[in-house]
Scaffold this active site. Sequence first.
Site, PDB file in Angstrom:
ATOM      1  N   ARG A  73       0.836  -1.167  -0.042  1.00 58.37           N
ATOM      2  CA  ARG A  73      -0.082  -0.505   0.079  1.00 58.37           C
ATOM      3  C   ARG A  73       0.888   1.286   0.162  1.00 58.37           C
ATOM      4  NH1 ARG A  73      -2.733  -3.973   2.629  1.00 58.37           N
ATOM      5  NH2 ARG A  73      -4.718  -4.035   2.028  1.00 58.37           N
ATOM      6  N   HIS A 100      -1.099  -2.900  -4.489  1.00 56.51           N
ATOM      7  CA  HIS A 100       0.046  -3.332  -5.790  1.00 56.51           C
ATOM      8  C   HIS A 100      -0.625  -3.263  -6.973  1.00 56.51           C
ATOM      9  CE1 HIS A 100       0.297  -6.271  -2.552  1.00 56.51           C
ATOM     10  NE2 HIS A 100      -0.980  -7.039  -2.596  1.00 56.51           N
ATOM     11  N   HIS A 170       3.027 -12.502  -5.494  1.00 56.26           N
ATOM     12  CA  HIS A 170       1.802 -13.463  -4.563  1.00 56.26           C
ATOM     13  C   HIS A 170       1.213 -14.587  -4.735  1.00 56.26           C
ATOM     14  CE1 HIS A 170      -1.653 -11.364  -2.164  1.00 56.26           C
ATOM     15  NE2 HIS A 170      -0.956 -10.196  -2.191  1.00 56.26           N
ATOM     16  N   TYR A 172       0.002 -17.354  -3.044  1.00 59.54           N
ATOM     17  CA  TYR A 172      -0.270 -18.142  -2.007  1.00 59.54           C
ATOM     18  C   TYR A 172      -0.205 -20.019  -1.902  1.00 59.54           C
ATOM     19  CZ  TYR A 172      -4.082 -14.344  -2.064  1.00 59.54           C
ATOM     20  OH  TYR A 172      -4.961 -13.263  -2.504  1.00 59.54           O
ATOM     21  N   ASP A 234      -2.142 -10.277   8.644  1.00 60.05           N
ATOM     22  CA  ASP A 234      -1.740  -9.186   7.076  1.00 60.05           C
ATOM     23  C   ASP A 234      -1.032  -8.257   7.783  1.00 60.05           C
ATOM     24  OD1 ASP A 234      -1.837  -8.426   4.714  1.00 60.05           O
ATOM     25  OD2 ASP A 234      -4.186  -8.000   5.149  1.00 60.05           O
ATOM     26  N   GLN A 275       5.650  -9.449   4.044  1.00 64.49           N
ATOM     27  CA  GLN A 275       4.602  -9.345   4.076  1.00 64.49           C
ATOM     28  C   GLN A 275       3.819 -10.912   4.607  1.00 64.49           C
ATOM     29  OE1 GLN A 275       2.915  -6.889   4.566  1.00 64.49           O
ATOM     30  NE2 GLN A 275       0.429  -6.754   4.430  1.00 64.49           N
ATOM     31  N   GLU A 303       5.064 -12.685   1.583  1.00 62.79           N
ATOM     32  CA  GLU A 303       5.502 -11.366   0.251  1.00 62.79           C
ATOM     33  C   GLU A 303       7.347 -10.939   0.452  1.00 62.79           C
ATOM     34  OE1 GLU A 303       1.962  -8.927  -0.400  1.00 62.79           O
ATOM     35  OE2 GLU A 303       1.055 -10.738   0.575  1.00 62.79           O
TER      36      GLU A 303
HETATM   37  C1  GAL Z   1      -2.222  -8.700   0.340  1.00 60.88           C
HETATM   38  C2  GAL Z   1      -2.552  -7.618   0.837  1.00 60.88           C
HETATM   39  C3  GAL Z   1      -3.564  -8.102   1.445  1.00 60.88           C
HETATM   40  C4  GAL Z   1      -4.473  -7.564  -0.013  1.00 60.88           C
HETATM   41  C5  GAL Z   1      -4.402  -9.155  -0.858  1.00 60.88           C
HETATM   42  C6  GAL Z   1      -4.873  -8.689  -2.150  1.00 60.88           C
HETATM   43  O1  GAL Z   1      -0.382  -8.864   0.164  1.00 60.88           O
HETATM   44  O2  GAL Z   1      -1.304  -7.812   2.345  1.00 60.88           O
HETATM   45  O3  GAL Z   1      -4.398  -6.901   2.656  1.00 60.88           O
HETATM   46  O4  GAL Z   1      -4.748  -6.109  -0.609  1.00 60.88           O
HETATM   47  O5  GAL Z   1      -3.302  -8.774  -0.741  1.00 60.88           O
HETATM   48  O6  GAL Z   1      -6.079  -9.369  -1.539  1.00 60.88           O
END
Ligand code: GAL
Length: 335
Positions: A73, A100, A170, A172, A234, A275, A303
Amino acid sequence: MEQKLFGTLTGGSPVWEFVLENQNFRVEVITYGGILKRYQAFGMDTVTGFDTLEGYLRDDTYQGALVGRVANRIKNGHFVLDGKGYQLALNSGEGRVHLHGGFMGFSRKNWEVVNILDNAVTLRTVSQDGDQHYPGTLTCDVTYSLGPDGLTIDYRAETDAPTPVNLTNHAYFNLDGCKGDSILDYVLWLGANRYSAVDEDVIPCDDPRVDGTIFDFRTPHTIGKYMEGFAGYDHNYFLDASIPSHANGMDIPLVATMENDKLKLSVYTDQPCIQLYIGNFLDRNNPTRGGIKQAPHTTVCLEAQILPDSVNRGKGILRPGEIYRQTTVYGFTKK
Ligand code: GAL
């Protein structure tokens, strides 16, 4: 290296898929978003993704994507650089935050293919001056390569005018084959003495020590251990307790491990921060591979990056003549 057509974008641009494979691992990467579409370790899926391009076009959770120009952010989507103010798109936080890279960040670009080797593919995006209102033309190359320990992601960027840069991936992760099972019983170790406390817009505002808090993962424990009454991690962590280490032929600090009874993920990075995000805001209406509805806390993102909103602290600026680099390894061992 296997290359195939994954889909075609409106307008006719092809989206290519590359398959990297060795004895223990298989990685599928697509040019759209530079996305890590699939990562199998010892025959098990370890990251969520979609089977079709449509799935990725619908996705707004950055599944497996390369994120930039600035990941995470930026407060009010605004910064001042060399005396000039820049207003970026406010695409998150009820219109108060830039997230992002904006509405058409790197996760929405169809990357060019610039190099293909047996076990590596390099993708490029050239982000023009003014793209998403960022200054300077930024050329960014990302190489996915597969080695004996697993996947390495190398980032490199150059600019023709000063601009903020913070690139990450990013993905998962899930260690149970990505079938929608909870991650709360995974044991996590994170080499961080400090984390970022955040303001109402999830922007770092302080860097308290983790000691005695639910953010302390220096002694490995399950992710869910202290989560009662808590929406989920988060948070940004400062990687100051990482371990000098070696992976895929490089000297690179080990910063985090996450394991269950099947697999152990080891994350190595040269970045100062990571993150930790446990999928608090997933989209159940856009099922992932195998029709799995994405529930919160069924995946974990780790991340690697610099401190979020660094640009508003006068940091994370790339200038002409400099090269931005970041390297992260997501390695696996079998239990
Ligand atoms: C992550 C972030 C979350 C959310 C996600 C996307 O990197 O920390 O808050 O925005 O991306 O949905």
